[in-house]
Design a protein around this motif. Sequence first.
Motif, mmCIF file in Angstrom:
data_model
loop_
_atom_site.group_PDB
_atom_site.id
_atom_site.type_symbol
_atom_site.label_atom_id
_atom_site.label_comp_id
_atom_site.label_asym_id
_atom_site.label_seq_id
_atom_site.Cartn_x
_atom_site.Cartn_y
_atom_site.Cartn_z
ATOM 1 N N ILE A 24 38.648 42.436 36.787
ATOM 2 C CA ILE A 24 39.641 42.896 37.979
ATOM 3 C C ILE A 24 40.600 41.546 38.278
ATOM 4 N N ILE A 63 39.604 41.464 45.404
ATOM 5 C CA ILE A 63 40.568 42.294 45.357
ATOM 6 C C ILE A 63 41.711 42.174 46.476
ATOM 7 N N MET A 85 38.645 51.542 46.923
ATOM 8 C CA MET A 85 37.631 50.522 46.264
ATOM 9 C C MET A 85 36.254 50.858 46.756
#
Lengths: 372, 442
Positions: A45, B291, B305
């Motif tokens: 990520i 994120i 997510m």
Amino acid sequence: MARIAEGHSGEKSGSTLGRVGRYMLVRALTLGISVVIAVYITILIANMGGHVDQIKIGMIDEGIAAWVAADEELLALPRAEREEVIAKTREIRIAALGLDIPFPIRSVRYLTDAMSLDLGHSTTLMSDKGSRFVREILLERLPHTLLLFGTTSLLMFFVALFGALFLSRRYGSKLDQAVIALAPTSAAPAWFYGIFLILIFAAVLRLLPFGGFVAAPPPPTMWEYALSVLRHMVLPVSAMVIGGIFVSIYNWRTFFLIHSSEDYVEMAKAKGLSSGAIERQHILRPTLPPIITSFALMLIGMWMGAIVLETIFGWPGLGSLLWRAMRLFETAVVVGAVVIYAYLLVVTLFLLDIVYAVVDPRVKVGAEGRTS
Amino acid sequence: MSTFRSTIKHLTRYRSATVGLVIIGAMVVVAIYALILWSPGEAISLWRGDGGIWHETPRIAWPRWINLLPGVNRPETIIMDSREAGTTKSVSPLGEGLSTVEILLPFDFEYDDFPKEITLFFAVEYDKLAPSVSLIWLTPDGREISLGSRAAGPPYRISLDTALMRRLGGEAAERALFQDPAGELLRGRYALRVEGWLFEEGADLDARLVVYGQVHGLAGTDHLRRDIMVALIWGTPIALVFGLLAAVGATASTLVIAAIGVWFGKWVDGVFRWLTQVNIILPILPILIMIGYLYSRSIWVMLGMVIALNVFSASFFVFRSMFLPLKESPYIEAARAYGAGNWRIIFRYMLPKVAPVLLPLFVIQIPGFVFLEATLAVLGLGDPLLPTWGKVLSDAWANGAVYMGHYYWTVLPALVLMLLGLGFALVGFTLDRIVNPRLREV
């Protein structure tokens, strides 16, 4: 009931110790693989936008800056020549770190670096001792987090366990109904109650500190220091306990009640065993495994809640570090914090697995029926 | 539909569930009202303060109902405009395009505390040379305090004028101008006299005095003068939609996965179980934080997510244990006998059978996701545009609302969050008792 501790399959032979050992090994392997996957996902990520590459390049640039400043021979060279040498060295170092090889291969190298928290330096964030190593910054905060979290977990477990036992004995009473009515409060996370506790006990009543770890300036003697830390712990620990206690008592009480209506409990009563003995031998023993599973799930939730809780209370742990690192755009520290949380979760679960192996007779005897 | 109605009927037999249903119902009404009142675009631009919507609201003001408490009488915002009634304006031409304007902006001040700020806005029309004004403050006891002269143009923030502050004896204008010479708060009729000179033919001057109060609206205002009510109202549909979608996404995906795993068994089931075990110990919140920090803070990205990370959630094992006995049941066998395919059996026979049993689990999950959004917001990862409850809490926290005693700022969004959580929890727990009779007995 959702059982997390599931990896063991039926074993036919071997000593009790061997079985427990094998069970622990399987669990350790599963958890070990899980932590690798968790860190790998983190790396994937983070590097979707090339952020890990940036960390690595930052590390190289820093090393080069230090080398240039220290190398007198290099400083003596004419400017153009010097820059050429620097650029070439930079290229070589980038190649040495494998930044030019394809990501799938590179990511494995990142994985091992991240697993060992080898994430280089931060740009502005410093540890209290003045180190700018990401690893040292993270590890310095770890004890604070462990202190807060460990205290809360232990307190929570025993309060909930004895509370549930107590209520299962007084099933249907006013107190029992009150706890059932309060069970929905656990929908709110711990930080939410933290805000209210700060508002009431720190802002309005001025009884306890707003936050922090220890009074400023820190008290000189050990004893006073510990007392001051304790005073600062009251509110965050209470917030976490309030956030989880009622639903745990409610759930565990139900386990106890279900088990106390089993035939063998009736049998024990008929035999004339004391109620204390019945509780210990016939009710507590069989309910402990599901209780530990439910406790494990709760702890996972608590770890997550602790991040914000530390921020709200200014507790100098990993959670508030993560928050500060975000404010300061310290990507390396953010990635490191995610990695260390993966470790913490896994270690927590492994510790509970050990307890599980001790209390669940199926692990020892090996007469494991498949979960269904 | 009939099962739905009977469930509702069943629920209303429990008092707690009735309370829960009323709360949820009220929230849905507020959500619909919010959507009718402001479109998403309007809500965003309102919250961003486009076009100076919030210029005339006080900064960090308590809700107005605070004045209902005994002994509390905090000032409200007073606005006097020379274009509106209650003021006087006279223009007298002096010839050669020159004229004078005299504007009097009187108002009554009968409160127990000083105002928060004073600002004078001008509305001027001119070609080359801006009108000039001199300002005189008239107190109830007949004193005249000169506030100096200036060109009429940008708003004159009287409270920020340090030169004036020095002249008034070092005290802020909003205090000094509302005191008697002994330093006590003075009640009565105040006025601001604006004496203006217009230097051109066709030039015009109007003045608008804003004496910012300490209270505003039903929910107070934040540090950017925004009415918190906007976020409380518009946060409702966001919270409900986020919570519902996340719960639906998470529950439905896990359910399908569990059904597929149980139906196909063997390695499929094994892989799913293993994935779930790994997923349970993923540090979900730190990953979401990462994120949000690295890529996007959009609430929809976060929603995606959250759902993605909850596909293999712990409830997989609960669902799996429900499907396992189902797989061997006669009606599935019958379906297989008449030749139903794998997917038909999974989606038409297995899933509908357990879905009603899962309703409580689903309802109980909703507030958790709403609080997750608030959690992200408190960490500074809230949606950058939308007004949400979590963002109000986060702003309050970042601006030290609790330390400074601005309790309303923290308590009101927390209260609505709690109300929502309570509503769903009450309904969910009661449903649990209805659906799982074993709990009803004990």
